[in-house]
Write an enzyme that holds these catalytic residues in place. Structure first.
Site, mmCIF file in Angstrom:
data_model
loop_
_atom_site.group_PDB
_atom_site.id
_atom_site.type_symbol
_atom_site.label_atom_id
_atom_site.label_comp_id
_atom_site.label_asym_id
_atom_site.label_seq_id
_atom_site.Cartn_x
_atom_site.Cartn_y
_atom_site.Cartn_z
ATOM 1 C CD GLU A 280 0.247 -1.000 3.178
ATOM 2 O OE1 GLU A 280 0.731 -0.927 4.306
ATOM 3 O OE2 GLU A 280 0.216 -2.061 2.517
ATOM 4 C CG ASP A 322 16.393 23.581 -32.642
ATOM 5 O OD1 ASP A 322 15.905 23.093 -33.659
ATOM 6 O OD2 ASP A 322 15.779 24.345 -31.877
ATOM 7 C CG ASP A 631 15.227 28.111 -30.377
ATOM 8 O OD1 ASP A 631 14.404 27.933 -31.300
ATOM 9 O OD2 ASP A 631 16.401 28.472 -30.582
ATOM 10 C CG ASP A 635 11.110 25.238 -32.748
ATOM 11 O OD1 ASP A 635 11.120 24.714 -33.872
ATOM 12 O OD2 ASP A 635 12.011 25.973 -32.333
#
Length: 891
Positions: A280, A322, A631, A635
């Site tokens: 539990e 990127d 960025d 995007d």
């Protein structure tokens, strides 16, 4: 434009308070304590305490309640610490805004904004407060989070004269009319919304709780947090295990009852065994493990915005990254210049150092060379950045490409500030990634002139003339560009055009441009990138570079960082062409063929945002578990589409960060790889906790089953089972969440995202260890009885044996593959402390009057303890043999 003074801003900050919405406060310790009792298992145990009391077993009833409160206390400490750690992470990547203070534009934390501040917003910014617009340019704002309308809204400044009449001084100016709906107030942008396109300036009218979103903040802060999928799966798993154990306990209950055992003891045995065997506490332990993982990632520069990302990173098979600022350092420096007449120039110096030089092919200084002066001026005027000298140090604010042109201007011998001040801007076209260019119309000697810079391909579409007003030889320029790109330079073109009108509609003037030349910029690779890519390769994670650069530039950078050797990049134009074939009514290309074409490449160049999302979709179709970096505002679709969206903390726009699951504070690709590693560590530690709790519970069940089937008395009393559960699992399970890396996390394949925690390996280990512990404990119990010891003495020895088993078993739980003898014994101090504390507490109970009476314990001799420890150590031998066998026979 002066804005507020620092002194005035401080006074208003005191008056209006910080610009911050009321966060949902983390639960207090008392609330967490009470929450520990909200469990069906606890309800059962409370019922058992009540029944015990009415059956006259006051001591049993009291002890059950005591164990309940001790468990709740331990759980409260764990969850409260985890909640505080998660709360602290929220402030590690603060949002900033561009604000005019004391006549200078500065970047300040949004919490410091006050009514009257003059704020500048650009595409990708999150609006920090309710702002009345004084200036705007092609402004479009996404207000969906406030209004529910998915369509972005156009905004425009109105009544800007009031600000001008104040002499550029911000006032507490509020033009909002609350009688109008939000969607009709076009001259106001609201806190929390996103600028998706354009630029604007405006005066802050309301901050914090006084904003429109602040009025409904109680609705936002009142929502329940969504549990991560892993926790949901484990809770379902716990329920299934519970049902199985309850059925088994009912069978044991009926058997013991049928053979005439005392009803009250049988009842309490069933309840205690259920609580001991059912995990539990697993959800709470997992929450703590995830919180620890979040904190460790934060120490490595990875801020987790969504808890699901902690576990998701462990499944990552593909990283689409990127280039600029992630794989490279994002310090652009112009190194080469070429004019349409074929002249070449070299530029020295790095970054914001203004002491470099521009030389021609003969090595002579180019200062005063009329051949490149128009190009230098164009790069300075088509510019959105600022470069200032503060305390003798040059610091820049804005895009690094723009800053590189301002630096080049000074290297040429001109003062960029003088040029900007003497050629006032009339209008502009801000840079947007889908355009790939920016432009500014300036008043040059009383005549409007357009200056433009951007990708060479885009400018060649607009250009027709060379600087001497002869037809432009575009083929020669293209050849120059390709030569620079092959050397790894990022290449940009520049141009200008004298206008015959007022220049207020520059978009209509993009034709017949005079092409001035091209520049080649270098953005060096980050030092850690090559090693990080090698680590990804070893971890069976594919890496792709997705960039807007020219294909030749992308290929050269890819070779330098060891990403690929000879393959030509797949361009955005090719992606669009292939997508058109897939989407055509004739279905000229199947989705599978498109995916196969994408799979051939790991470098993608001249990619636009919509093409980036198409790439992500294709990778997901191929079965990859994709992490994507971004960025910019555009995007966001790819970040949303990816399994794990990763935004940049330094240069990332607000909208990119809002769309992401993770934020990299240093914008470094190596930090992403470290995040993947930490994600795997977290998942492995969760498996260790699950294994410990399930296997020890199964061992206790095994002990009872054997005793009942052999017709022996109950091997442990209900109170003793509760005690065993308290002194062992109470500390040791959470201590496993602090396990350090094993060292091979990035040398193994990613797990499948749908892989169950309780897989074949886990089942095999649980069965083996549970049988060994249960059978040996039963043998100890039976031998003690056969030697003539009383039932109380036999139970005393058996309980100590189980405590030792679970103390030793925690070391087996530290790794599924690595031998215990190859692990640093002191590698996890929390675990060592938990183990020794559990043993010390039990030994103390043996010698403490009152506790020993309640638990029916008695001291043991040192020789007995050593003998029991020796039996417990058999568990290590069994697990080591199993690991060795599995090493030569992998699952």
């Amino acid at each position: 434009m002066q804005g507020l003074s620092t002194q005035e801003a401080q006074q208003r900050l005191q008056q209006y308070g910080v610009n911050k919405l009321p966060d949902k406060a983390p639960p207090s310790a008392p609330v967490i304590f009470i929450r520990q009792f909200k469990s069906p298992f606890i309800y059962v145990l409370l019922a058992a305490a009540i029944v015990s009391y009415f059956l006259g077993q006051t001591i049993n009833s009291f002890f059950i309640l005591l164990v309940l409160f001790l468990n709740a206390f331990i759980g409260t400490i764990q969850e409260f610490s985890a909640a505080k750690a998660a709360e602290a992470l929220k402030n590690m990547v603060p949002f900033h805004a561009s604000v005019y203070r004391d006549g200078t534009i500065v970047r300040l934390p949004t919490e410091e904004l006050v009514p009257g501040d003059l704020v500048q917003l650009v595409s990708g910014d999150k609006v920090p407060a309710d702002i009345h617009l004084t200036r705007s340019k092609n402004l479009i704002v996404d207000e969906s989070m406030l209004t529910g309308e998915s369509q972005p809204q156009q905004k425009a400044a109105s009544d800007p004269l009031q600000y001008e009449q104040q002499g550029g001084q911000s006032a507490e100016y509020n033009s909002q009319d609350d009688s109008h709906p939000i969607t009709e107030r076009k001259d106001v942008v609201f806190a929390g919304t996103i600028v998706t396109h354009g630029r604007c300036e405006g005066i802050v009218t309301d901050t914090g709780v006084n904003t429109e979103i602040g009025h409904i903040a109680h609705d936002v802060t009142g929502t329940e947090d969504t549990k991560p999928p892993l926790l949901l799966r484990l809770e379902k798993f716990t329920v299934r295990i519970t049902y199985s154990i309850v059925i088994l306990i009912v069978i044991l209950f009926l058997i013991t009852l049928a053979r005439g055992d005392d009803l009250s003891q049988v009842f309490l045995m069933g309840v205690a065994l259920a609580v001991s065997a059912i995990p539990e506490g697993l959800p709470a332990a997992i929450t703590v493990a995830l919180a620890i993982g979040m904190r460790r990632m934060a120490n490595k520069g990875v801020i987790v915005r969504k808890l699901v990302a902690v576990e998701s990173l462990g499944s990552c098979t593909y990283i689409a990254s990127d280039k600029t600022g992630t794989l490279t350092v994002n310090e652009m420096t112009i190194r080469q210049i070429a004019t349409p007449d074929g002249k070449q120039y070299s530029v020295t110096g790095e970054g914001l150092d203004l002491h470099g030089e521009i030389k021609d092919e003969s090595g002579q200084l180019a200062n005063g060379d009329s051949g490149i002066k128009p190009l230098i001026i164009a790069g300075t005027l088509a510019n959105e950045s600022t470069l200032e000298c503060v305390d003798g140090e040059w610091s820049g604010n804005g895009d690094h490409v723009d800053l590189a042109f301002l630096v080049a201007c000074n290297k040429y011998g001109l003062d960029h500030r003088q040029i900007l001040n003497s050629n006032q801007e009339i209008s502009n076209i801000p840079y947007e990634s889908e355009n790939a260019y920016s432009a500014s119309v300036r008043n040059v000697d009383g005549l409007p002139t357009l200056f433009i810079k951007g990708s060479v391909e885009k400018l060649l579409e607009f250009s027709t003339l060379a600087p001497d007003n002869t037809p432009l030889h575009k083929e020669a320029v293209t050849q120059q560009m390709q030569q620079m790109a092959k050397q790894g330079y990022r290449v940009m073109g520049l141009g200008y055009k004298p206008l015959q009108n007022d220049g207020m509609e520059p978009q209509q003037e993009l034709c017949n441009i005079v092409f001035l030349g091209i520049v080649g910029m270098l953005d060096p690779l980050r030092p850690q990138v090559q090693e990080a890519i090698a680590q990804c390769r070893e971890a069976d994670i594919q890496v792709a570079m997705v960039t807007g650069d020219h294909p030749n530039t992308a290929q050269a950078i890819a070779k330098e960082m060891g990403l690929q050797q000879a393959d030509q990049p797949l361009t955005g134009a090719q992606i669009s062409a292939l997508s058109a074939l897939v989407d055509s009514p004739q279905k000229a290309m199947s989705e599978e063929e498109f995916d196969r074409e994408v799979a051939k490449h790991h470098v993608f160049a001249r990619v636009e945002p919509r093409q980036k999302k198409r790439l992500v979709d294709s990778l997901k179709h191929q079965g990859e578990f994709v992490a994507v970096t971004g960025d910019g505002v555009n995007d966001a679709p790819a970040l949303h589409a990816a399994h794990v969206g990763v935004a940049m903390g330094k240069r990332g726009t607000d909208v990119a960060r809002e769309s992401s699951d993770l934020i990299i504070t240093d914008d470094n690709f190596a930090s992403i790889v470290e995040g993947v590693k930490q994600g795997r560590i977290v998942y492995n530690n969760i498996r260790k906790v699950v294994f410990l709790l399930i296997s020890t519970g199964a061992a206790e069940i095994t002990l009872f089953i054997l005793s009942i089937l052999m017709g022996l008395p109950l091997p442990l009393l209900p109170i003793q089972l509760l005690w065993l559960n308290l002194v062992t699992n109470g500390l040791q399970d959470v201590a496993l969440a602090f396990e350090p890396e094993e060292g091979n996390e990035l040398k193994r394949k990613p797990r499948h995202p749908d892989e169950p925690v309780f897989d074949r390996l886990m089942i095999e280990r649980v069965i083996i260890n549970a049988i060994v512990m249960g059978c040996l404990a039963f043998a100890v119990f039976k031998v003690q009885l056969s030697l003539g010891l009383s039932i109380e003495a036999a139970r005393n020895i058996t309980l100590l044996q189980m405590v030792l088993f679970e103390n030793i078993h925690v070391f087996n739980s530290r790794s599924e593959h690595k031998s215990i003898f190859k692990q640093a014994f002191l590698g996890n101090p929390f675990l060592i402390f938990g183990m020794f504390a559990a043993q010390a507490v039990h030994i103390m109970a043996l010698y403490t009057d009152g506790i020993s009476d309640i638990l029916q314990l008695q001291p043991v001799t040192f020789n007995q303890w050593v003998e029991l420890l020796g039996i417990a150590l058999i568990l290590i031998i069994v697990d080591e043999v199993h690991k060795l066998w599995r090493k030569h026979r992998p699952l």
